[in-house]
Write a protein that holds these residues in place. Structure first.
Motif, PDB file in Angstrom:
ATOM      1  N   ASN A 132     116.483 -25.756  -9.380  1.00 49.10           N
ATOM      2  CA  ASN A 132     116.072 -24.362  -9.202  1.00 49.10           C
ATOM      3  C   ASN A 132     117.314 -23.487  -9.056  1.00 49.10           C
ATOM      4  OD1 ASN A 132     115.150 -21.860  -8.172  1.00 49.10           O
ATOM      5  ND2 ASN A 132     113.300 -22.852  -7.403  1.00 49.10           N
ATOM      6  N   PRO A 133     117.542 -22.522  -9.942  1.00 55.44           N
ATOM      7  CA  PRO A 133     118.786 -21.755  -9.921  1.00 55.44           C
ATOM      8  C   PRO A 133     118.951 -20.823  -8.728  1.00 55.44           C
ATOM      9  CG  PRO A 133     117.275 -20.831 -11.538  1.00 55.44           C
ATOM     10  CD  PRO A 133     116.666 -22.120 -11.049  1.00 55.44           C
ATOM     11  N   VAL A 134     117.873 -20.527  -8.003  1.00 53.45           N
ATOM     12  CA  VAL A 134     117.972 -19.573  -6.890  1.00 53.45           C
ATOM     13  C   VAL A 134     117.896 -20.253  -5.528  1.00 53.45           C
ATOM     14  CG1 VAL A 134     117.053 -17.687  -8.282  1.00 53.45           C
ATOM     15  CG2 VAL A 134     115.477 -19.093  -6.929  1.00 53.45           C
ATOM     16  N   MET A 135     117.987 -21.586  -5.517  1.00 55.77           N
ATOM     17  CA  MET A 135     117.959 -22.330  -4.255  1.00 55.77           C
ATOM     18  C   MET A 135     119.249 -23.121  -4.075  1.00 55.77           C
ATOM     19  SD  MET A 135     114.081 -23.885  -4.223  1.00 55.77           S
ATOM     20  CE  MET A 135     114.400 -24.850  -2.735  1.00 55.77           C
ATOM     21  N   ARG A 136     119.745 -23.145  -2.847  1.00 55.77           N
ATOM     22  CA  ARG A 136     120.903 -23.983  -2.554  1.00 55.77           C
ATOM     23  C   ARG A 136     120.515 -25.448  -2.698  1.00 55.77           C
ATOM     24  NH1 ARG A 136     124.933 -20.880  -0.029  1.00 55.77           N
ATOM     25  NH2 ARG A 136     124.171 -18.916   0.866  1.00 55.77           N
ATOM     26  N   VAL A 137     121.506 -26.272  -2.956  1.00 58.27           N
ATOM     27  CA  VAL A 137     121.265 -27.702  -3.137  1.00 58.27           C
ATOM     28  C   VAL A 137     120.546 -28.298  -1.934  1.00 58.27           C
ATOM     29  CG1 VAL A 137     122.431 -29.955  -3.275  1.00 58.27           C
ATOM     30  CG2 VAL A 137     123.126 -28.093  -4.792  1.00 58.27           C
ATOM     31  N   GLN A 138     120.963 -27.948  -0.730  1.00 57.36           N
ATOM     32  CA  GLN A 138     120.356 -28.534   0.469  1.00 57.36           C
ATOM     33  C   GLN A 138     118.871 -28.197   0.578  1.00 57.36           C
ATOM     34  OE1 GLN A 138     122.792 -26.968   3.585  1.00 57.36           O
ATOM     35  NE2 GLN A 138     121.900 -24.908   3.503  1.00 57.36           N
ATOM     36  N   ASP A 139     118.482 -27.015   0.106  1.00 61.92           N
ATOM     37  CA  ASP A 139     117.071 -26.631   0.168  1.00 61.92           C
ATOM     38  C   ASP A 139     116.236 -27.404  -0.848  1.00 61.92           C
ATOM     39  OD1 ASP A 139     117.485 -24.767   2.220  1.00 61.92           O
ATOM     40  OD2 ASP A 139     118.154 -23.260   0.776  1.00 61.92           O
TER      41      ASP A 139
END
Length: 270
Positions: free
Chosen positions: A110-117
């Motif tokens: 998902n391009p609008v989420m940080r990796v951790q999320d």
């Protein structure tokens, strides 16, 4: 516990068209042995990815399974036919027992989420009891694939193609599944990064004890990574065997052609 984590019997998959059903997978019989890396080889259109999405129950219309059974034997659980489970039973199996490394790392995050999320989405959906250990689990998983903890705070656009692929690999094994199906894991990556990804996949088998089914048109990938290789042509299996034996003495003409297609250093194009 069965020696086979997956037992595929007579699997048939077809796509509905105006002219009738077109068979994409034709009577596949195949066992995936626990702890092995099994390569699925064949050119584009041979049915490799259709086989993968059918096993994962991700097949979309007009695709449909028209026959066969897929017995899944996860450790510590009762065997289950993947073609017959639905709803909550299927959701519970996903990620905790059966996971997927999708084709195309560039577009799978998902391009609008940080990796951790994106880690949290998977873990909290399928193992909510691990909520309190996320701050330790995510950096450890990233470390398993050679990424620094700081990657967890980054967005996908800040990562290279190889880093994105390794993030997907870490997410795929987050809940230590029995089987991971990896669909063309080295697509669109340069040769140097491909080697890193292949080594990371081999390390996942060693570190997590996971069984891997690796789908690739590239016979060089199977030569470097697989224990056994199954070759598909027009939806059928034409050869299955130990990877060294298949490369040394291929029994099917199509297998020989695939092997001969591997570029060789010093060979001029005709």
């Amino acid at each position: 516990m069965s020696d086979s984590v997956l037992e595929i019997k007579g699997l048939e998959v077809a796509y509905s068209t105006n002219r009738g059903d077109v068979k994409a997978v034709r009577g596949i019989d195949l066992d995936v042995r626990r702890g092995e890396i099994l390569g699925i080889a064949g050119e584009s259109g041979s049915g490799k990815s259709t086989l993968a999405v059918a096993l994962l129950r991700l097949l979309k219309a007009p695709g449909k399974v028209t026959g066969g059974s897929v017995l899944f034997n996860p450790a510590g659980r009762s065997p289950v036919d993947l073609l017959k489970v639905h709803g909550e039973e299927l959701r519970v199996l996903r990620w905790s027992a059966l996971s997927y490394l999708p084709q195309g790392s560039m577009s799978s995050l998902n391009p609008v989420m940080r990796v951790q999320d994106q880690f949290k989405d998977v873990i909290l959906e399928h193992a909510p009891d691990r909520k309190n250990s996320l701050h330790e689990l995510i950096p450890r998983l990233l470390g398993q694939v050679g990424l620094e903890p700081r990657v967890a705070r980054m967005y996908p656009h800040e990562l290279s193609g190889g880093m994105k692929q390794r993030v997907l690999m870490a997410i795929a094994v987050a809940l230590e599944p029995d089987l991971v199906i990896a669909d063309e894991p080295t697509t669109a990556l340069d040769v140097t990064i491909q080697r890193v990804i292949l080594q990371s996949l081999a390390d996942l088998r060693t570190d997590f004890g996971v069984t891997l089914m690796v789908i690739s048109h590239d016979m060089g990938v199977h030569a470097q990574l697989a224990d056994r290789v199954a070759v598909m042509y027009e939806g059928q299996l034409v050869e299955v065997g130990d990877v060294r034996q298949v490369f040394k003495d291929p029994q099917d003409a199509y297998t020989r052609q695939l092997i001969e297609s591997i570029p060789k250093v010093g060979r001029r194009a005709s």
